[in-house]
Each structure stands twice: as structure tokens, then as C-alpha cells.
Write an enzyme that holds these catalytic residues in place. Structure first.
Site, short mmCIF file in Angstrom:
data_model
loop_
_atom_site.label_atom_id
_atom_site.label_comp_id
_atom_site.label_asym_id
_atom_site.label_seq_id
_atom_site.Cartn_x
_atom_site.Cartn_y
_atom_site.Cartn_z
N LYS A 46 0.88 -1.38 0.00
CA LYS A 46 -0.12 0.06 0.06
C LYS A 46 0.91 1.22 -0.10
O LYS A 46 0.43 2.31 -0.62
CB LYS A 46 -0.95 -0.01 1.18
N ASN A 92 -4.97 2.09 -1.79
CA ASN A 92 -5.59 0.64 -1.88
C ASN A 92 -6.42 0.42 -3.51
O ASN A 92 -6.77 -0.67 -3.57
CB ASN A 92 -6.45 0.22 -0.85
N GLY A 127 -2.02 -0.99 17.97
CA GLY A 127 -1.42 -1.37 16.73
C GLY A 127 -0.90 -0.07 16.09
O GLY A 127 -1.35 0.85 16.25
P1 ATR Z 1 2.97 -3.72 8.86
O1 ATR Z 1 3.56 -3.22 10.16
O2 ATR Z 1 3.88 -4.42 7.91
O3 ATR Z 1 1.83 -2.89 8.28
P2 ATR Z 1 0.83 -5.20 9.69
O4 ATR Z 1 0.38 -6.59 9.93
O5 ATR Z 1 -0.34 -4.23 9.24
O6 ATR Z 1 2.04 -5.20 9.15
O7 ATR Z 1 0.90 -4.65 11.50
C1 ATR Z 1 0.81 -5.52 12.41
C2 ATR Z 1 0.59 -4.81 13.73
O8 ATR Z 1 0.46 -5.88 14.66
C3 ATR Z 1 1.67 -4.14 14.48
O9 ATR Z 1 1.15 -3.14 15.13
C4 ATR Z 1 2.46 -5.12 15.21
O10 ATR Z 1 3.30 -4.55 16.26
P3 ATR Z 1 4.74 -4.43 15.99
O11 ATR Z 1 4.82 -3.22 15.51
O12 ATR Z 1 5.13 -4.31 17.48
O13 ATR Z 1 5.21 -5.47 15.32
C5 ATR Z 1 1.10 -5.81 16.08
N1 ATR Z 1 1.53 -7.08 16.22
C6 ATR Z 1 2.00 -8.15 15.50
N2 ATR Z 1 1.99 -9.34 16.57
C7 ATR Z 1 1.78 -8.95 17.67
C8 ATR Z 1 1.84 -9.72 19.00
N3 ATR Z 1 1.88 -10.51 19.18
N4 ATR Z 1 1.61 -8.66 20.17
C9 ATR Z 1 1.32 -7.20 20.05
N5 ATR Z 1 1.03 -6.69 18.76
C10 ATR Z 1 1.45 -7.55 17.72
#
Ligand code: ATR
Length: 263
Positions: free
Chosen positions: A65, A86, A125
């Protein structure tokens, strides 16, 4: 025949083809909508092919995106402000990028007839979809937007674009009216967010995830008497907005559409 596609990586899970092809058929349009898994270095060629009219429109999903932006000629205000595209279309020989996630989210909330004005929202997030949610919330006249993320730095990065955000330490839960799970936690049925929300009642819990339809985040909230909503409507409304841009037809959203998605 007009050609449309959704690109992403992974892409197998995408339900956009089911939805768009349903509307294409219902409106007797001569078009197809397919999905394609790409890598970063395929993006330039893809947009080049669009210039040659091999495609009439493209939906973009994770993780492209933001990465697609340098190849486009013009961005809508939403796409610019969120750094997220998107939906791609051609207008006056220009390749244009738009972000229908913003209106998709906004519509899904409006459907619930909840007045968001002066309310406090906590977003969990800081991934790709969060800038679209913040942009939409800002349109709705919220009082406070808190963001908390496991990796605090990513939440701080968002604050550079949206100065009104309040960043909250991971694990802390401020007083809120609405809480949004915008993490990927919940995509697997057994996933549990490591946040203590066990004392929260009579609030509104929203999960961007729609498959599975009820994450543990929503299940636990429901047991405690909170109002819940998943991201299915957001998904449908963002698709409907893309359909309107490409075909200039507002597609119908009814029970049949919900059934097509089978989730
Ligand atoms: P991208 O960062 O590439 O856009 P995304 O899938 O849109 O990916 O975002 C994943 C979100 O889920 C992030 O906020 C991530 O937190 P981090 O920045 O710390 O990675 C969050 N996330 C994924 N697994 C997690 C977990 N086990 N606990 C808490 N947050 C999680």
C-alpha cells in the site's frame, strides 16, 4: 473486456475477487477481477502494464500500500495523508492512487449509528491500516485518539503525521469509549492480545479482523457486556468505493453480498 486485479503478498486469503466478481455479474459488466501475488520488484512493471491499458484498475493490499506510491502519477488527499493506496485507476491518462480504507472504516461506524463526536478511542497497533483509521476518526470529530503498539517507535512515527495522537505505553489502558484492534493478533483463532481488558464494560470493541469473524478480543469483550463489531463491513465498504470509482456504479450491499463472502 475490462480487467481488474488485487495485488499483495500473500494474496491467497483475499476475498476481493469473490466480492467484485459478484457485483460485476449482478451489474452485467464485461469485466474480470483476479488476484496476483507479487514481489517488490514487480511493481514498476505492473504500473507500466497499466499505462498500456492491460489493466483498468488495481486494488493493493499488504505489503504494497505504501510501496506502490512512487510509481503513481497522482494521489488523492486520503492517499497522500495516510501514505497508503489501496485503489488505482486511470483518469485523463494519469495513474491515480486513492485510499478507500478511510471511507470504508467511516461507513462501517456510521452504519452503527454511534455518535463518535467528543469520544475517546484507543487504537492497538501501528501497522499499515492504522493511518487510514486515524484519518477517518479525525473526520468524525473525536476528542482523543490514543495509540498503543508493542513497538513504541512505530506509534511515535505515526505522531509525525497525526500530531493529535496520544501515545500510550504498551500494557497501559487509558479510559476510552471505543477500542480498536488493528494488530494482526487474532488472525489465528487462539491468538490473545497481551493487554488486560478484563474489567472493561459497556464500551465499544472493534476488530479490523473479519476472518475469523469473532476474535478472542471480541469474544472476551462480548462476555463482559461490551458492544462488538468486526472488520467485515469495513472490507465491504472499501471494495464498494473502489467499484464505484472504476465502474461508476454504487454496488448493492445486502444479505446476498454478506453470504458471498461466507465468513
Ligand atoms: P505492517 O507493520 O507491515 O503494516 P501489519 O500486519 O499491518 O504489518 O501490522 C502488524 C501490527 O500488529 C503491528 O502493530 C504489530 O506490532 P509491532 O509493530 O510491535 O510489530 C502488531 N502485532 C503483531 N503481532 C503482535 C503481538 N504478538 N502482540 C502485539 N502486537 C502485535
Amino acid at each position: 473486456m475490462k480487467k481488474f486485479l488485487v495485488i499483495g503478498n500473500p494474496i491467497e486469503h483475499s476475498l476481493s475477487p469473490q466480492l467484485h466478481n459478484f457485483w460485476i455479474k449482478n451489474n452485467n459488466l464485461n469485466a474480470t477481477y483476479t488476484k496476483k501475488k507479487l514481489n517488490d520488484d514487480d511493481l514498476e512493471k505492473l504500473i507500466h502494464e497499466m499505462r498500456e491499458n492491460k489493466f483498468n484498475g488495481i486494488n493493493v493490499t499488504v505489503p504494497f500500500k505504501k510501496k506502490i506510491i512512487p510509481y503513481l502519477d497522482e494521489l488523492s488527499n486520503e492517499a497522500k495523508e495516510t501514505e497508503s493506496v489501496n485503489t488505482i485507476y486511470i483518469k485523463n491518462n494519469k495513474i491515480k492512487g486513492h485510499n478507500t480504507d478511510v471511507s470504508g472504516f467511516e461507513h462501517s461506524i456510521k452504519d452503527l449509528n454511534i455518535n463518535m463526536c467528543n469520544k475517546k478511542v484507543l487504537i492497538i497497533g501501528a501497522g499499515g491500516v492504522v493511518s487510514s483509521i486515524i484519518f477517518a476518526l479525525n473526520n468524525m470529530g473525536l476528542r482523543k485518539i490514543f495509540v498503543t503498539n508493542r513497538t513504541r517507535e512505530k506509534a511515535e512515527d505515526l505522531k509525525k503525521f497525526f500530531r493529535n495522537l496520544i501515545i500510550v505505553e504498551w500494557g497501559d489502558v487509558p479510559d476510552f469509549d471505543m477500542i480498536i484492534n488493528a494488530t494482526s493478533v487474532g488472525l489465528n483463532e487462539n491468538d490473545q492480545l497481551e493487554l488486560n481488558l478484563s474489567k472493561i464494560k459497556n464500551k465499544f470493541f472493534y476488530d479490523v479482523i473479519y476472518n475469523p469473524p469473532k476474535t478472542n478480543f471480541l469474544k472476551n469483550a462480548e462476555v463482559l457486556g461490551n458492544k462488538i463489531e468486526n472488520g467485515k463491513k469495513m472490507f465491504i465498504y472499501q471494495a464498494a468505493a473502489a467499484f464505484k470509482i472504476w465502474h461508476n456504479i454504487q454496488p448493492e450491499i445486502n444479505n446476498e453480498v454478506l453470504k458471498v463472502l461466507d465468513i
